[in-house]
Design a protein around this motif. Sequence first.
Motif, PDB file in Angstrom:
ATOM      1  N   LYS A 159     -76.086 -85.900 -39.388  1.00  0.00           N
ATOM      2  CA  LYS A 159     -75.528 -85.539 -40.693  1.00  0.00           C
ATOM      3  C   LYS A 159     -74.125 -84.966 -40.501  1.00  0.00           C
ATOM      4  O   LYS A 159     -73.706 -84.671 -39.378  1.00  0.00           O
ATOM      5  N   VAL A 160     -73.420 -84.806 -41.607  1.00  0.00           N
ATOM      6  CA  VAL A 160     -72.065 -84.263 -41.548  1.00  0.00           C
ATOM      7  C   VAL A 160     -72.126 -82.746 -41.384  1.00  0.00           C
ATOM      8  O   VAL A 160     -72.882 -82.065 -42.088  1.00  0.00           O
ATOM      9  N   HIS A 161     -71.347 -82.238 -40.428  1.00  0.00           N
ATOM     10  CA  HIS A 161     -71.285 -80.793 -40.176  1.00  0.00           C
ATOM     11  C   HIS A 161     -69.862 -80.302 -40.436  1.00  0.00           C
ATOM     12  O   HIS A 161     -68.883 -80.966 -40.086  1.00  0.00           O
ATOM     13  N   GLN A 162     -69.768 -79.123 -41.026  1.00  0.00           N
ATOM     14  CA  GLN A 162     -68.484 -78.459 -41.204  1.00  0.00           C
ATOM     15  C   GLN A 162     -68.584 -77.100 -40.539  1.00  0.00           C
ATOM     16  O   GLN A 162     -69.067 -76.137 -41.128  1.00  0.00           O
ATOM     17  N   ASP A 163     -68.164 -77.062 -39.288  1.00  0.00           N
ATOM     18  CA  ASP A 163     -68.294 -75.862 -38.472  1.00  0.00           C
ATOM     19  C   ASP A 163     -66.971 -75.623 -37.750  1.00  0.00           C
ATOM     20  O   ASP A 163     -66.674 -76.289 -36.752  1.00  0.00           O
ATOM     21  N   PRO A 164     -66.160 -74.696 -38.229  1.00  0.00           N
ATOM     22  CA  PRO A 164     -64.848 -74.435 -37.622  1.00  0.00           C
ATOM     23  C   PRO A 164     -64.933 -74.036 -36.146  1.00  0.00           C
ATOM     24  O   PRO A 164     -63.962 -74.224 -35.400  1.00  0.00           O
ATOM     25  N   GLN A 165     -66.081 -73.487 -35.726  1.00  0.00           N
ATOM     26  CA  GLN A 165     -66.226 -73.127 -34.318  1.00  0.00           C
ATOM     27  C   GLN A 165     -66.352 -74.361 -33.423  1.00  0.00           C
ATOM     28  O   GLN A 165     -66.035 -74.304 -32.240  1.00  0.00           O
ATOM     29  N   SER A 205     -65.267 -77.708 -34.685  1.00  0.00           N
ATOM     30  CA  SER A 205     -64.221 -78.677 -34.985  1.00  0.00           C
ATOM     31  C   SER A 205     -63.439 -78.248 -36.217  1.00  0.00           C
ATOM     32  O   SER A 205     -64.019 -77.691 -37.162  1.00  0.00           O
ATOM     33  N   GLU A 206     -62.145 -78.533 -36.208  1.00  0.00           N
ATOM     34  CA  GLU A 206     -61.314 -78.205 -37.364  1.00  0.00           C
ATOM     35  C   GLU A 206     -61.538 -79.181 -38.509  1.00  0.00           C
ATOM     36  O   GLU A 206     -61.124 -78.916 -39.644  1.00  0.00           O
ATOM     37  N   VAL A 207     -62.145 -80.315 -38.223  1.00  0.00           N
ATOM     38  CA  VAL A 207     -62.431 -81.309 -39.266  1.00  0.00           C
ATOM     39  C   VAL A 207     -63.931 -81.575 -39.294  1.00  0.00           C
ATOM     40  O   VAL A 207     -64.635 -81.366 -38.292  1.00  0.00           O
ATOM     41  N   PRO A 208     -64.482 -82.019 -40.425  1.00  0.00           N
ATOM     42  CA  PRO A 208     -65.913 -82.348 -40.488  1.00  0.00           C
ATOM     43  C   PRO A 208     -66.260 -83.423 -39.464  1.00  0.00           C
ATOM     44  O   PRO A 208     -65.432 -84.292 -39.150  1.00  0.00           O
ATOM     45  N   PHE A 209     -67.479 -83.372 -38.954  1.00  0.00           N
ATOM     46  CA  PHE A 209     -67.905 -84.369 -37.976  1.00  0.00           C
ATOM     47  C   PHE A 209     -69.377 -84.697 -38.184  1.00  0.00           C
ATOM     48  O   PHE A 209     -70.139 -83.896 -38.720  1.00  0.00           O
ATOM     49  N   CYS A 210     -69.764 -85.875 -37.758  1.00  0.00           N
ATOM     50  CA  CYS A 210     -71.147 -86.350 -37.886  1.00  0.00           C
ATOM     51  C   CYS A 210     -71.856 -86.170 -36.554  1.00  0.00           C
ATOM     52  O   CYS A 210     -71.367 -86.651 -35.518  1.00  0.00           O
ATOM     53  N   ALA A 211     -72.999 -85.521 -36.541  1.00  0.00           N
ATOM     54  CA  ALA A 211     -73.740 -85.303 -35.299  1.00  0.00           C
ATOM     55  C   ALA A 211     -75.183 -84.922 -35.607  1.00  0.00           C
ATOM     56  O   ALA A 211     -75.503 -84.550 -36.736  1.00  0.00           O
ATOM     57  N   SER A 234     -67.013 -91.256 -34.985  1.00  0.00           N
ATOM     58  CA  SER A 234     -67.082 -91.714 -36.363  1.00  0.00           C
ATOM     59  C   SER A 234     -67.276 -90.528 -37.297  1.00  0.00           C
ATOM     60  O   SER A 234     -68.002 -89.588 -36.980  1.00  0.00           O
ATOM     61  N   ASP A 235     -66.652 -90.594 -38.477  1.00  0.00           N
ATOM     62  CA  ASP A 235     -66.823 -89.523 -39.462  1.00  0.00           C
ATOM     63  C   ASP A 235     -67.977 -89.807 -40.416  1.00  0.00           C
ATOM     64  O   ASP A 235     -68.156 -89.116 -41.417  1.00  0.00           O
ATOM     65  N   ILE A 244     -68.728 -93.262 -32.233  1.00  0.00           N
ATOM     66  CA  ILE A 244     -70.021 -92.646 -31.974  1.00  0.00           C
ATOM     67  C   ILE A 244     -70.276 -91.440 -32.858  1.00  0.00           C
ATOM     68  O   ILE A 244     -69.361 -90.871 -33.459  1.00  0.00           O
ATOM     69  N   ASN A 245     -71.551 -91.055 -32.942  1.00  0.00           N
ATOM     70  CA  ASN A 245     -71.969 -89.724 -33.361  1.00  0.00           C
ATOM     71  C   ASN A 245     -72.510 -89.050 -32.101  1.00  0.00           C
ATOM     72  O   ASN A 245     -73.144 -89.704 -31.273  1.00  0.00           O
ATOM     73  N   LEU A 246     -72.261 -87.778 -31.944  1.00  0.00           N
ATOM     74  CA  LEU A 246     -72.838 -87.040 -30.827  1.00  0.00           C
ATOM     75  C   LEU A 246     -74.164 -86.407 -31.246  1.00  0.00           C
ATOM     76  O   LEU A 246     -74.450 -86.263 -32.441  1.00  0.00           O
ATOM     77  N   GLY A 247     -74.970 -86.043 -30.270  1.00  0.00           N
ATOM     78  CA  GLY A 247     -76.252 -85.422 -30.558  1.00  0.00           C
ATOM     79  C   GLY A 247     -76.689 -84.535 -29.421  1.00  0.00           C
ATOM     80  O   GLY A 247     -76.190 -84.656 -28.300  1.00  0.00           O
TER      81      GLY A 247
END
Length: 381
Positions: free
Chosen positions: A34-40, A42-48, A188-189, A202-205
């Motif tokens: 799923k999309v994560h918004q975690d400044p710790q 990444s500065e941009v949203p990411f999928c993981a 990938s976003d 990719i998405n990371l996991g």
Amino acid sequence: MKKVYVLSQNIFSPLGTTAKENFDALCKNVTGVKVHQDPQQSEVPFCAALFEDLFFKKQQAPFTRFENILAASIEDAVKLAGIDTKAADTALVLSSTKGNISLLEHQPVTEVLKQEIGLTASAQKLARHFGFQNKPVIVSHACISGTLAIITAKRLLDAGKFKTVVVAGADVISRFILSGFQSFHAVSDELCRPFDAQRKGINLGEGAATLVLSTEVPASAEPIMISGGGVSNDANHISGPSRTGEELFMAIDRALKEAGSPAAAIDFISAHGTATLYNDDMESRAINLAQLQEVPVNSLKGYYGHTLGAAGLLEAVISIESLGNNTIIPTKGYEEPGTVMPLNVCRELIRKPIRACLKTTSGFGGCNAAIIIEKIKDRQQ
């Protein structure tokens, strides 16, 4: 050469804490990505696919986040197998790409921390916790680490060094890891699309997986064995894969020959399938060179993301569950053919009798690994 059987397996992931829970989730088309918004991170949203923080609030001391998921996975697999980890003929093989590297992001760099981030420290800690008497073996070889750990365990068993080997692998995602893949413009976003024409990365996991392997024949009616393994290297580029697929084909060919299986015996392929342009094209070339292009192929990255050092193990466990349940998992995110060579990408859940699987992985540095997993029936044991 001895026969190497699977006694038990586990996956500890955002989708569940047992192999069965994970397999059932995949059969229901559930994804941990799923999309994560975690400044710790990444500065941009990411999928993981990431664990919820709630689990790690209950973690056991003195384990780190990385070691906790490994311990949980090993504990379940060992319990299911009913083995004695203290036995002189039992060993531990540990696979990871990054281990405790995330500790550097949150703690002052001291001599103690330098020791703790080493995979040796984690392996020794886990070995003591479970009572392993033999020195643990560590496999850290980019993204083939999990598959190579299985091959390493098989070779130790083939050589008569041990009767039972516990193979475990894990990785957790940190800012350091994520930023590395972002620097390659490989992330990938949105949900990744393995083998698809519109794939863009990719998405990371994060997760852990464990297999208990043994030369002892399990009591099950149709035991599953690791019958062959092969390893190769592209010698092409530090991060870009081969453009011909010949080297992954070499690993596949070696695995088939060791297993004594013709290509026609393979019922499905669990591919690496990272959803990057070059990896998926390379795999399509290798699979065609092996004359396996008509065989159903899947990638699990749309469910788990790329779990790095756990990927080969985790995906092998799902392959074992697939064999046991006569079910092939579809490739989540795949819609339109997009590889340079044709593939029979699995789009829907397939239920049919299956007996043999090819599992492939590839990684940075041009490394490739392949194993053959077989369900035994009416065969001399």
